[in-house]
Scaffold this motif. Structure first.
Motif, PDB file in Angstrom:
ATOM      1  N   MET A   1      19.859  -3.794   2.132  1.00 18.71           N
ATOM      2  CA  MET A   1      18.893  -4.264   3.104  1.00 18.71           C
ATOM      3  C   MET A   1      18.200  -5.511   2.569  1.00 18.71           C
ATOM      4  SD  MET A   1      16.524  -1.692   5.368  1.00 18.71           S
ATOM      5  CE  MET A   1      17.522  -0.254   5.253  1.00 18.71           C
ATOM      6  N   ASN A   2      17.701  -6.331   3.460  1.00 19.62           N
ATOM      7  CA  ASN A   2      17.033  -7.563   3.052  1.00 19.62           C
ATOM      8  C   ASN A   2      15.863  -7.281   2.121  1.00 19.62           C
ATOM      9  OD1 ASN A   2      18.753  -8.718   4.874  1.00 19.62           O
ATOM     10  ND2 ASN A   2      17.217 -10.050   5.749  1.00 19.62           N
ATOM     11  N   LYS A   3      15.698  -8.166   1.145  1.00 19.11           N
ATOM     12  CA  LYS A   3      14.554  -8.084   0.255  1.00 19.11           C
ATOM     13  C   LYS A   3      13.533  -9.076   0.770  1.00 19.11           C
ATOM     14  CE  LYS A   3      17.049  -6.382  -3.629  1.00 19.11           C
ATOM     15  NZ  LYS A   3      17.456  -6.481  -4.988  1.00 19.11           N
ATOM     16  N   ILE A   4      12.412  -8.554   1.237  1.00 19.05           N
ATOM     17  CA  ILE A   4      11.399  -9.373   1.876  1.00 19.05           C
ATOM     18  C   ILE A   4      10.145  -9.347   1.005  1.00 19.05           C
ATOM     19  CG2 ILE A   4      10.040  -9.692   3.975  1.00 19.05           C
ATOM     20  CD1 ILE A   4      12.337  -7.833   5.260  1.00 19.05           C
ATOM     21  N   PRO A   5       9.827 -10.477   0.366  1.00 15.48           N
ATOM     22  CA  PRO A   5       8.617 -10.472  -0.459  1.00 15.48           C
ATOM     23  C   PRO A   5       7.356 -10.435   0.394  1.00 15.48           C
ATOM     24  CG  PRO A   5       9.596 -12.640  -0.426  1.00 15.48           C
ATOM     25  CD  PRO A   5      10.514 -11.740   0.354  1.00 15.48           C
ATOM     26  N   ARG A   6       6.342  -9.805  -0.129  1.00 13.61           N
ATOM     27  CA  ARG A   6       5.043  -9.749   0.547  1.00 13.61           C
ATOM     28  C   ARG A   6       3.979  -9.966  -0.514  1.00 13.61           C
ATOM     29  NH1 ARG A   6       1.836  -4.963   3.818  1.00 13.61           N
ATOM     30  NH2 ARG A   6       0.919  -4.424   1.841  1.00 13.61           N
ATOM     31  N   ARG A   7       3.178 -10.974  -0.300  1.00 15.99           N
ATOM     32  CA  ARG A   7       2.110 -11.275  -1.252  1.00 15.99           C
ATOM     33  C   ARG A   7       0.776 -11.183  -0.528  1.00 15.99           C
ATOM     34  NH1 ARG A   7       6.678 -14.068  -2.446  1.00 15.99           N
ATOM     35  NH2 ARG A   7       7.283 -13.971  -4.615  1.00 15.99           N
ATOM     36  N   VAL A   8      -0.083 -10.353  -1.041  1.00 21.02           N
ATOM     37  CA  VAL A   8      -1.401 -10.166  -0.434  1.00 21.02           C
ATOM     38  C   VAL A   8      -2.426 -10.758  -1.394  1.00 21.02           C
ATOM     39  CG1 VAL A   8      -3.063  -8.513   0.469  1.00 21.02           C
ATOM     40  CG2 VAL A   8      -0.611  -8.056   0.695  1.00 21.02           C
ATOM     41  N   VAL A   9      -3.116 -11.776  -0.926  1.00 23.72           N
ATOM     42  CA  VAL A   9      -4.067 -12.495  -1.784  1.00 23.72           C
ATOM     43  C   VAL A   9      -5.467 -12.264  -1.236  1.00 23.72           C
ATOM     44  CG1 VAL A   9      -4.571 -14.726  -2.851  1.00 23.72           C
ATOM     45  CG2 VAL A   9      -2.268 -14.229  -2.059  1.00 23.72           C
ATOM     46  N   THR A  10      -5.952 -11.037  -1.382  1.00 22.95           N
ATOM     47  CA  THR A  10      -7.267 -10.737  -0.831  1.00 22.95           C
ATOM     48  C   THR A  10      -8.171 -10.053  -1.837  1.00 22.95           C
ATOM     49  OG1 THR A  10      -6.463  -8.641   0.055  1.00 22.95           O
ATOM     50  CG2 THR A  10      -6.414 -10.543   1.527  1.00 22.95           C
ATOM     51  N   GLU A  26       7.867  -2.655   1.499  1.00 23.82           N
ATOM     52  CA  GLU A  26       8.380  -1.287   1.479  1.00 23.82           C
ATOM     53  C   GLU A  26       8.663  -0.748   2.877  1.00 23.82           C
ATOM     54  OE1 GLU A  26       5.385   0.833  -0.657  1.00 23.82           O
ATOM     55  OE2 GLU A  26       5.845  -0.167  -2.544  1.00 23.82           O
ATOM     56  N   ASN A  27       7.986  -1.266   3.887  1.00 26.42           N
ATOM     57  CA  ASN A  27       8.093  -0.730   5.243  1.00 26.42           C
ATOM     58  C   ASN A  27       9.236  -1.422   5.991  1.00 26.42           C
ATOM     59  OD1 ASN A  27       7.607   0.643   7.584  1.00 26.42           O
ATOM     60  ND2 ASN A  27       5.589  -0.228   7.955  1.00 26.42           N
ATOM     61  N   ILE A  37      14.038  -4.205  10.623  1.00 26.55           N
ATOM     62  CA  ILE A  37      12.666  -4.551  10.974  1.00 26.55           C
ATOM     63  C   ILE A  37      11.759  -4.194   9.812  1.00 26.55           C
ATOM     64  CG2 ILE A  37      10.736  -4.061  12.525  1.00 26.55           C
ATOM     65  CD1 ILE A  37      12.822  -3.511  14.710  1.00 26.55           C
ATOM     66  N   SER A  38      10.957  -5.166   9.419  1.00 24.33           N
ATOM     67  CA  SER A  38       9.976  -4.937   8.375  1.00 24.33           C
ATOM     68  C   SER A  38       8.597  -5.219   8.943  1.00 24.33           C
ATOM     69  CB  SER A  38      10.233  -5.849   7.180  1.00 24.33           C
ATOM     70  OG  SER A  38       9.214  -5.656   6.219  1.00 24.33           O
ATOM     71  N   ASP A  39       7.766  -4.232   8.940  1.00 28.70           N
ATOM     72  CA  ASP A  39       6.394  -4.409   9.395  1.00 28.70           C
ATOM     73  C   ASP A  39       5.576  -4.882   8.203  1.00 28.70           C
ATOM     74  OD1 ASP A  39       7.075  -3.666  11.952  1.00 28.70           O
ATOM     75  OD2 ASP A  39       6.711  -1.560  11.581  1.00 28.70           O
ATOM     76  N   ILE A  40       5.218  -6.152   8.234  1.00 28.31           N
ATOM     77  CA  ILE A  40       4.560  -6.809   7.100  1.00 28.31           C
ATOM     78  C   ILE A  40       3.075  -6.472   7.012  1.00 28.31           C
ATOM     79  CG2 ILE A  40       4.066  -9.050   6.052  1.00 28.31           C
ATOM     80  CD1 ILE A  40       7.043  -8.415   6.091  1.00 28.31           C
ATOM     81  N   TRP A  41       2.384  -6.489   8.158  1.00 26.02           N
ATOM     82  CA  TRP A  41       0.928  -6.291   8.148  1.00 26.02           C
ATOM     83  C   TRP A  41       0.469  -5.945   9.553  1.00 26.02           C
ATOM     84  CZ3 TRP A  41      -2.047  -6.148   3.903  1.00 26.02           C
ATOM     85  CH2 TRP A  41      -3.436  -6.192   4.054  1.00 26.02           C
ATOM     86  N   ASN A  42      -0.654  -5.286   9.667  1.00 22.89           N
ATOM     87  CA  ASN A  42      -1.268  -5.049  10.964  1.00 22.89           C
ATOM     88  C   ASN A  42      -2.767  -5.013  10.788  1.00 22.89           C
ATOM     89  OD1 ASN A  42      -2.422  -2.072  11.394  1.00 22.89           O
ATOM     90  ND2 ASN A  42      -0.715  -1.978   9.956  1.00 22.89           N
ATOM     91  N   GLU A  53      -5.757  -2.315   4.616  1.00 24.65           N
ATOM     92  CA  GLU A  53      -4.633  -2.220   5.543  1.00 24.65           C
ATOM     93  C   GLU A  53      -4.382  -0.756   5.885  1.00 24.65           C
ATOM     94  OE1 GLU A  53       0.166  -3.106   5.654  1.00 24.65           O
ATOM     95  OE2 GLU A  53      -0.883  -3.057   3.743  1.00 24.65           O
ATOM     96  N   THR A  54      -4.137  -0.496   7.152  1.00 22.01           N
ATOM     97  CA  THR A  54      -3.733   0.831   7.586  1.00 22.01           C
ATOM     98  C   THR A  54      -2.266   0.741   7.977  1.00 22.01           C
ATOM     99  OG1 THR A  54      -5.933   1.292   8.457  1.00 22.01           O
ATOM    100  CG2 THR A  54      -4.130   2.669   9.260  1.00 22.01           C
ATOM    101  N   ARG A  55      -1.402   1.445   7.262  1.00 19.32           N
ATOM    102  CA  ARG A  55       0.027   1.414   7.583  1.00 19.32           C
ATOM    103  C   ARG A  55       0.269   2.154   8.893  1.00 19.32           C
ATOM    104  NH1 ARG A  55       3.657  -0.033   2.923  1.00 19.32           N
ATOM    105  NH2 ARG A  55       2.248  -1.420   1.830  1.00 19.32           N
ATOM    106  N   ILE A  56       1.139   1.589   9.738  1.00 15.98           N
ATOM    107  CA  ILE A  56       1.509   2.241  10.987  1.00 15.98           C
ATOM    108  C   ILE A  56       3.020   2.427  10.994  1.00 15.98           C
ATOM    109  CG2 ILE A  56      -0.470   1.433  12.311  1.00 15.98           C
ATOM    110  CD1 ILE A  56       1.137  -0.832  13.375  1.00 15.98           C
TER     111      ILE A  56
END
Length: 158
Positions: A1-10, A26-27, A37-42, A53-56
Motif C-alpha cells: 500500500m502507498n506510504k503516505i507521510p504525515r507531519r503534524v507541527v502543532t 496509519e489510517n 484512501i487515507s484519512d489524513i486529518w479531520n 485530533e479525533t480519529r474517525i
C-alpha cells in the motif's frame, strides 16, 4: 500500500513550535482493489480546534463530521482494475453525493469527473470545487490517479 507521510507541527516545547509527529499515515484502507484512501486529518467543529485530533472511521464514501472538515488522500486505480463498468446512458456505479463543499486537487494521473448530465477530464494540477452534487470519479487510463480532497461540512441553501 502507498506510504503516505504525515507531519503534524502543532506541538510546543519550551515555548517553541516543534514537530510532534513525523511518520507514515496509519489510517489507510484499500476499500476496493487498488482504491486506497487515507484519512489524513479531520476537525470536529468550526472554527477548528488546534489542540487535538479525533480519529474517525475510514469509509469508502466520506462521513464528514457535522460542522467539521475531512482531509483525504485518495489513490484511484483504472476502472478496469476496480471492476467498474460504466455504461453510456446509465448512472455511473460509483455515483454519490456528500453534504460538503469539497476542494479537490489532482496530484498525478488523470480522472474523469462524472456528473449526472456531463463529464470532464481532469489532469495533474487541476482543481475542482465540488458543491454537494451527485458525482463519480472514473479513471479510464492505465495509470493510478492520486487526488487530495478537503471536505467541509456545508448546508444546501437551494
Amino acid at each position: 500500500m502507498n506510504k503516505i507521510p504525515r507531519r503534524v507541527v502543532t506541538g510546543i516545547k519550551d515555548g517553541k513550535s516543534v514537530i510532534i509527529e513525523d511518520q507514515q499515515t496509519e489510517n489507510v484502507v484499500e476499500h476496493l482493489p487498488g482504491l486506497i484512501i487515507s484519512d489524513i486529518w479531520n476537525t470536529q467543529k468550526m472554527p477548528a480546534g488546534l489542540d487535538f485530533e479525533t480519529r474517525i472511521p475510514n469509509t469508502g464514501f466520506p462521513q464528514t463530521p457535522k460542522n467539521g472538515t475531512y482531509f483525504r488522500y485518495v489513490v484511484i486505480p483504472p476502472d478496469k482494475d476496480l471492476g467498474v463498468e460504466f455504461k453510456a446512458g446509465a448512472p455511473h456505479p460509483m455515483m454519490h453525493q456528500t453534504q460538503t463543499l469539497d476542494y479537490i486537487i489532482i496530484l498525478s494521473g488523470e480522472l474523469y469527473m462524472v456528473m449526472e448530465e456531463e463529464e470532464t477530464l481532469l489532469k495533474s494540477g487541476d482543481i475542482v470545487i465540488q458543491r454537494g452534487t451527485n458525482h463519480a470519479w472514473s479513471n479510464r487510463s492505465d495509470e493510478m490517479c492520486i487526488q487530495l480532497a478537503i471536505l467541509i461540512d456545508a448546508e444546501n441553501s437551494v
